[in-house]
Design a protein around this motif. Structure first.
Motif, PDB file in Angstrom:
ATOM      1  N   SER A  54       0.828  -1.205   0.000  1.00  0.00           N
ATOM      2  CA  SER A  54       0.000   0.000   0.000  1.00  0.00           C
ATOM      3  C   SER A  54       0.863   1.255   0.000  1.00  0.00           C
ATOM      4  N   GLN A  55       1.897   1.249   0.825  1.00  0.00           N
ATOM      5  CA  GLN A  55       2.750   2.427   0.939  1.00  0.00           C
ATOM      6  C   GLN A  55       3.475   2.704  -0.377  1.00  0.00           C
ATOM      7  N   GLU A  56       3.987   1.658  -1.008  1.00  0.00           N
ATOM      8  CA  GLU A  56       4.706   1.853  -2.261  1.00  0.00           C
ATOM      9  C   GLU A  56       3.768   2.327  -3.362  1.00  0.00           C
ATOM     10  N   TYR A  57       2.542   1.780  -3.389  1.00  0.00           N
ATOM     11  CA  TYR A  57       1.599   2.210  -4.412  1.00  0.00           C
ATOM     12  C   TYR A  57       1.153   3.646  -4.169  1.00  0.00           C
ATOM     13  N   ARG A  58       0.990   4.037  -2.922  1.00  0.00           N
ATOM     14  CA  ARG A  58       0.635   5.425  -2.607  1.00  0.00           C
ATOM     15  C   ARG A  58       1.722   6.380  -3.082  1.00  0.00           C
ATOM     16  N   ARG A  59       2.980   5.966  -2.993  1.00  0.00           N
ATOM     17  CA  ARG A  59       4.074   6.820  -3.456  1.00  0.00           C
ATOM     18  C   ARG A  59       3.977   7.029  -4.971  1.00  0.00           C
ATOM     19  N   PHE A  60       3.616   5.977  -5.691  1.00  0.00           N
ATOM     20  CA  PHE A  60       3.426   6.101  -7.145  1.00  0.00           C
ATOM     21  C   PHE A  60       2.307   7.099  -7.443  1.00  0.00           C
ATOM     22  N   LEU A  61       1.184   6.986  -6.747  1.00  0.00           N
ATOM     23  CA  LEU A  61       0.074   7.918  -6.968  1.00  0.00           C
ATOM     24  C   LEU A  61       0.482   9.348  -6.618  1.00  0.00           C
ATOM     25  N   HIS A  62       1.182   9.506  -5.495  1.00  0.00           N
ATOM     26  CA  HIS A  62       1.609  10.838  -5.070  1.00  0.00           C
ATOM     27  C   HIS A  62       2.550  11.458  -6.103  1.00  0.00           C
ATOM     28  N   HIS A  69       2.447  11.199  -9.165  1.00  0.00           N
ATOM     29  CA  HIS A  69       1.657  11.699 -10.295  1.00  0.00           C
ATOM     30  C   HIS A  69       0.477  12.552  -9.830  1.00  0.00           C
ATOM     31  N   GLN A  70       0.553  13.014  -8.587  1.00  0.00           N
ATOM     32  CA  GLN A  70      -0.416  13.952  -8.010  1.00  0.00           C
ATOM     33  C   GLN A  70      -1.842  13.391  -7.987  1.00  0.00           C
ATOM     34  N   VAL A  71      -1.976  12.076  -7.876  1.00  0.00           N
ATOM     35  CA  VAL A  71      -3.287  11.438  -7.793  1.00  0.00           C
ATOM     36  C   VAL A  71      -3.709  11.372  -6.329  1.00  0.00           C
ATOM     37  N   VAL A  72      -4.910  11.877  -6.029  1.00  0.00           N
ATOM     38  CA  VAL A  72      -5.385  11.898  -4.647  1.00  0.00           C
ATOM     39  C   VAL A  72      -6.423  10.821  -4.353  1.00  0.00           C
ATOM     40  N   ASP A  73      -7.080  10.281  -5.385  1.00  0.00           N
ATOM     41  CA  ASP A  73      -8.068   9.231  -5.149  1.00  0.00           C
ATOM     42  C   ASP A  73      -8.360   8.495  -6.451  1.00  0.00           C
ATOM     43  N   VAL A  74      -8.815   7.245  -6.302  1.00  0.00           N
ATOM     44  CA  VAL A  74      -9.115   6.383  -7.450  1.00  0.00           C
ATOM     45  C   VAL A  74     -10.369   5.587  -7.130  1.00  0.00           C
ATOM     46  N   VAL A  75     -11.178   5.334  -8.163  1.00  0.00           N
ATOM     47  CA  VAL A  75     -12.318   4.430  -8.009  1.00  0.00           C
ATOM     48  C   VAL A  75     -12.420   3.575  -9.270  1.00  0.00           C
ATOM     49  N   GLU A  76     -12.795   2.312  -9.081  1.00  0.00           N
ATOM     50  CA  GLU A  76     -12.972   1.381 -10.200  1.00  0.00           C
ATOM     51  C   GLU A  76     -14.441   1.016 -10.335  1.00  0.00           C
TER      52      GLU A  76
END
Length: 219
Positions: free
Chosen positions: A88-96, A98-105
């Protein structure tokens, strides 16, 4: 009747109009519960390529994990709750990054299994997805589900006839989301040779990216 390309365009347009998102993607889910045949909206190819090469297996909303949660609309927080903290932490770093704050599928099923998905991403300056917005996505999911049930995919073999055997190999691997390094390893080629094959393949099909190539050949 809609074909896959038309369904992708309609879904991306309808979903982002009803629930605004900075970035979006439509994709098919193969028999191995792997996302493929992406159509992107607003997303840079470099971000998508980095995701495919390094982060897709850390994604808490990858189709395999969404299938385990078994909901038609799944927010990032729900996916993270089912994932180990390190991933989770590593994936959050990837999102951060690219300035992504939230995702929904949003996931549609065909024949009892996940078959199509839409990713909606909000970036810096936007608020996370709210409960009322997730409820709106549930209504759109029903329309997506009905449209998906009527799809009649054209056989990909017809569209591959103009390619050489090596080009067909590459196209099929790209359909499954293979990176350049994975292509080189599976085809026992050097990276410069892989890049040359890709340039020639893009030119022959008349596209400028792997996403366009997969869409042109398989959707």
């Amino acid at each position: 009747m809609l074909d896959s390309n038309q369904l992708a365009r309609h879904c991306l347009s309808a979903f982002t109009h009803q629930v605004p998102a900075a970035l979006a993607a439509f994709y098919r889910i193969d028999a191995g519960l792997l996302a493929c045949d992406f159509q992107l909206q607003g997303m840079q190819a470099s971000m998508h390529d980095a995701y495919l090469e390094h982060y897709r297996w850390l994604d808490p909303l990858q189709p395999k994990l969404c299938a385990a949660i078994d909901q038609p609309v799944i927010a990032l927080r729900d996916g993270l709750a089912h994932q180990d903290p390190g991933s989770s932490q590593e994936y959050r770093r990837f999102l951060h990054r690219h300035q992504v704050v939230d995702v929904v599928e949003v996931i549609a099923h065909l024949g009892g299994r996940p078959a199509l998905g839409v990713s909606l991403l909000r970036c810096q300056g936007q608020q996370p997805f709210q409960p009322d917005e997730l409820h709106s996505l549930l209504a759109l999911h029903g329309l997506m589900q009905m449209a998906a049930a009527g799809l009649q995919a054209a056989p990909p073999t017809d569209r591959l006839q103009t390619l050489t055997a090596r080009e067909r190999q590459i196209a099929l691997l790209l359909q499954d989301g293979a990176s350049n390094k994975q292509l080189a390893r599976q085809l026992d080629l050097g990276l410069p040779t892989v890049k040359t094959h890709l340039i020639n393949l893009f030119r022959k099909v008349g596209v400028s990216s792997r996403t366009e190539l997969v869409s042109r050949l398989f959707l």
